[in-house]
Design a protein around this motif. Structure first.
Motif, PDB file in Angstrom:
ATOM      1  N   UNK A 193       0.835  -1.202   0.000  1.00 48.21           N
ATOM      2  CA  UNK A 193       0.000   0.000   0.000  1.00 48.21           C
ATOM      3  C   UNK A 193       0.870   1.253   0.000  1.00 48.21           C
ATOM      4  N   UNK A 194       0.511   2.224  -0.845  1.00 51.72           N
ATOM      5  CA  UNK A 194       1.201   3.510  -0.815  1.00 51.72           C
ATOM      6  C   UNK A 194       0.881   4.226   0.492  1.00 51.72           C
ATOM      7  N   UNK A 195       1.909   4.778   1.131  1.00 63.82           N
ATOM      8  CA  UNK A 195       1.723   5.525   2.376  1.00 63.82           C
ATOM      9  C   UNK A 195       1.518   7.004   2.104  1.00 63.82           C
ATOM     10  N   UNK A 196       2.070   7.493   1.027  1.00 67.94           N
ATOM     11  CA  UNK A 196       1.911   8.903   0.649  1.00 67.94           C
ATOM     12  C   UNK A 196       2.012   8.983  -0.863  1.00 67.94           C
ATOM     13  N   UNK A 197       1.885  10.182  -1.402  1.00 65.63           N
ATOM     14  CA  UNK A 197       1.939  10.371  -2.852  1.00 65.63           C
ATOM     15  C   UNK A 197       3.029  11.369  -3.216  1.00 65.63           C
ATOM     16  N   UNK A 198       3.405  11.319  -4.482  1.00 64.98           N
ATOM     17  CA  UNK A 198       4.211  12.363  -5.091  1.00 64.98           C
ATOM     18  C   UNK A 198       3.475  12.846  -6.329  1.00 64.98           C
ATOM     19  N   UNK A 199       3.620  14.125  -6.657  1.00 66.22           N
ATOM     20  CA  UNK A 199       3.040  14.631  -7.894  1.00 66.22           C
ATOM     21  C   UNK A 199       3.547  13.807  -9.071  1.00 66.22           C
ATOM     22  N   UNK A 200       2.748  13.732 -10.111  1.00 66.03           N
ATOM     23  CA  UNK A 200       3.112  12.937 -11.289  1.00 66.03           C
ATOM     24  C   UNK A 200       4.500  13.296 -11.817  1.00 66.03           C
ATOM     25  N   UNK A 201       4.827  14.591 -11.857  1.00 67.81           N
ATOM     26  CA  UNK A 201       6.089  15.015 -12.460  1.00 67.81           C
ATOM     27  C   UNK A 201       7.232  15.131 -11.460  1.00 67.81           C
ATOM     28  N   UNK A 202       6.986  14.816 -10.193  1.00 68.12           N
ATOM     29  CA  UNK A 202       8.029  14.811  -9.176  1.00 68.12           C
ATOM     30  C   UNK A 202       8.643  13.415  -9.097  1.00 68.12           C
ATOM     31  N   UNK A 203       9.951  13.344  -9.051  1.00 66.81           N
ATOM     32  CA  UNK A 203      10.641  12.060  -8.913  1.00 66.81           C
ATOM     33  C   UNK A 203      11.044  11.853  -7.462  1.00 66.81           C
ATOM     34  N   UNK A 204      11.455  10.615  -7.133  1.00 71.24           N
ATOM     35  CA  UNK A 204      12.052  10.384  -5.832  1.00 71.24           C
ATOM     36  C   UNK A 204      11.408   9.337  -4.954  1.00 71.24           C
ATOM     37  N   UNK A 205      11.804   9.353  -3.675  1.00 67.59           N
ATOM     38  CA  UNK A 205      11.431   8.315  -2.708  1.00 67.59           C
ATOM     39  C   UNK A 205       9.931   8.313  -2.441  1.00 67.59           C
ATOM     40  N   UNK A 206       9.343   7.134  -2.575  1.00 64.75           N
ATOM     41  CA  UNK A 206       7.950   6.949  -2.192  1.00 64.75           C
ATOM     42  C   UNK A 206       7.858   5.636  -1.411  1.00 64.75           C
ATOM     43  N   UNK A 207       7.115   5.669  -0.311  1.00 65.89           N
ATOM     44  CA  UNK A 207       7.106   4.561   0.648  1.00 65.89           C
ATOM     45  C   UNK A 207       5.821   3.752   0.551  1.00 65.89           C
ATOM     46  N   UNK A 208       5.952   2.436   0.683  1.00 67.85           N
ATOM     47  CA  UNK A 208       4.798   1.549   0.741  1.00 67.85           C
ATOM     48  C   UNK A 208       4.898   0.657   1.968  1.00 67.85           C
ATOM     49  N   UNK A 209       3.738   0.170   2.408  1.00 70.64           N
ATOM     50  CA  UNK A 209       3.676  -0.806   3.504  1.00 70.64           C
ATOM     51  C   UNK A 209       3.288  -2.153   2.929  1.00 70.64           C
ATOM     52  N   UNK A 210       3.947  -3.203   3.381  1.00 71.87           N
ATOM     53  CA  UNK A 210       3.698  -4.533   2.837  1.00 71.87           C
ATOM     54  C   UNK A 210       2.666  -5.317   3.642  1.00 71.87           C
ATOM     55  N   UNK A 211       2.314  -4.819   4.833  1.00 75.75           N
ATOM     56  CA  UNK A 211       1.315  -5.492   5.665  1.00 75.75           C
ATOM     57  C   UNK A 211       0.315  -4.465   6.183  1.00 75.75           C
ATOM     58  N   UNK A 212      -0.868  -4.947   6.579  1.00 80.42           N
ATOM     59  CA  UNK A 212      -1.875  -4.043   7.136  1.00 80.42           C
ATOM     60  C   UNK A 212      -1.403  -3.382   8.427  1.00 80.42           C
ATOM     61  N   UNK A 213      -0.776  -4.122   9.366  1.00 84.18           N
ATOM     62  CA  UNK A 213      -0.280  -3.456  10.575  1.00 84.18           C
ATOM     63  C   UNK A 213       0.752  -2.366  10.258  1.00 84.18           C
ATOM     64  N   UNK A 214       1.622  -2.619   9.291  1.00 81.98           N
ATOM     65  CA  UNK A 214       2.628  -1.617   8.920  1.00 81.98           C
ATOM     66  C   UNK A 214       1.953  -0.400   8.306  1.00 81.98           C
ATOM     67  N   UNK A 215       0.920  -0.621   7.486  1.00 78.27           N
ATOM     68  CA  UNK A 215       0.202   0.501   6.875  1.00 78.27           C
ATOM     69  C   UNK A 215      -0.482   1.348   7.936  1.00 78.27           C
ATOM     70  N   UNK A 216      -1.097   0.701   8.930  1.00 79.08           N
ATOM     71  CA  UNK A 216      -1.755   1.425  10.011  1.00 79.08           C
ATOM     72  C   UNK A 216      -0.740   2.209  10.833  1.00 79.08           C
ATOM     73  N   UNK A 217       0.385   1.576  11.154  1.00 77.54           N
ATOM     74  CA  UNK A 217       1.443   2.217  11.934  1.00 77.54           C
ATOM     75  C   UNK A 217       1.976   3.455  11.216  1.00 77.54           C
TER      76      UNK A 217
END
Length: 265
Positions: free
Chosen positions: A74-98
């Motif tokens: 699950x994506x934790x946050x977004x970046x604009x379409x034309x912005x490059x760089x670090x984007x974070x995801x959670x691999x489990x539901x507990x991690x996404x909630x945390x």
């Protein structure tokens, strides 16, 4: 009185069938992964979610990592379409909630780099905290600066410092303390230093005789509390096109530390 019907659980979207080329592409973006989180270096031009007519957004491409019988990251946050760089995801539901709770508590520290014109802001380092409001023109959404007492005003704060500058442009490091749409772009434009290549907010398309092929904004680092404990910091290398422009216009002298690094405690 009839008993209230409990709300239905939100169904997971149907899996997206990806081509081998799409799977290879999104896997090539991974810069960090463990049992609970995964970070990618998103290229400019790829929408995080809900892209304008794109065949696949990053959110859809994450089906490449779905395990049989389990949800995709699950994506934790977004970046604009034309912005490059670090984007974070959670691999489990507990991690996404945390991570979601810590993001709401503003414990994710984001660091960006941007090329602006026509030189260093005055002062060279500082804070922009002008409120923003959303405005829709046709199918496009914009953010505008506004007075604090405007009925649609949203608080916004961006810290910045100049890393290198000349008479034509400057390379800035930015730390947004709030997460408004287009916040960095509008704040920099409001102090007379729009980001190069930012057509929407008045950015220059040529810098020192060199073209700015797209929005010159890069999410260079993300620090966050890790679901497993401690803090984790992930950095993403500046893309080749942005690095080439930095060097062409003579801003590379102090642009150190832009390479990939991962650290935690």
């Amino acid at each position: 009185m009839k008993p209230r019907t409990p709300p239905k659980a939100k169904a997971e979207p149907k899996p997206v069938v990806l081509t081998p080329e799409e799977v290879a592409f999104v896997r090539s973006l991974v810069i960090y992964e463990d049992a609970e989180v995964m970070a990618l270096n998103k290229p400019s031009g790829l929408s995080s979610q809900g892209g304008r007519g794109q065949v696949n957004t990053l959110d859809e491409l994450l089906w490449a990592f779905a395990k049989p019988g389990k949800a995709r990251p699950r994506l934790i946050h977004r970046l604009d379409r034309d912005t490059s760089g670090v984007i974070l995801t959670a691999k489990t539901k507990p991690a996404a909630s945390f991570l979601g709770k810590h993001m709401m508590g503003r414990r994710l520290t984001k660091t960006y780099r941007a090329i602006v014109t026509p030189g260093a802001p005055q002062p060279a380092s500082g804070v922009v905290e002008t409120p923003l409001r959303r405005e829709e023109i046709g199918r496009e959404a914009y953010m505008r600066t506004c007075a604090p007492d405007h009925p649609d005003a949203e608080a916004a704060l961006t810290r910045y410092r100049t890393l290198a500058a000349n008479d034509q442009a400057a390379l800035l490091e930015l730390n947004p303390q709030t997460g408004r749409m287009h916040q960095i772009r509008v704040h920099l434009a409001s102090i007379g230093r729009p980001i190069a290549g930012d057509v929407r907010y008045g950015g220059a398309l040529m810098v020192g005789g060199a073209p700015a092929p797209r929005l010159m904004l890069h999410a260079a680092a993300l620090a966050f509390p890790h679901p497993g404990g401690g803090m984790k910091r992930i950095e993403a290398a500046v893309p080749e096109d942005m690095q080439a422009l930095i060097e062409t216009i003579g801003l590379a002298k102090r642009n150190s530390g832009a390479g990939l690094a991962v650290s935690g405690s």
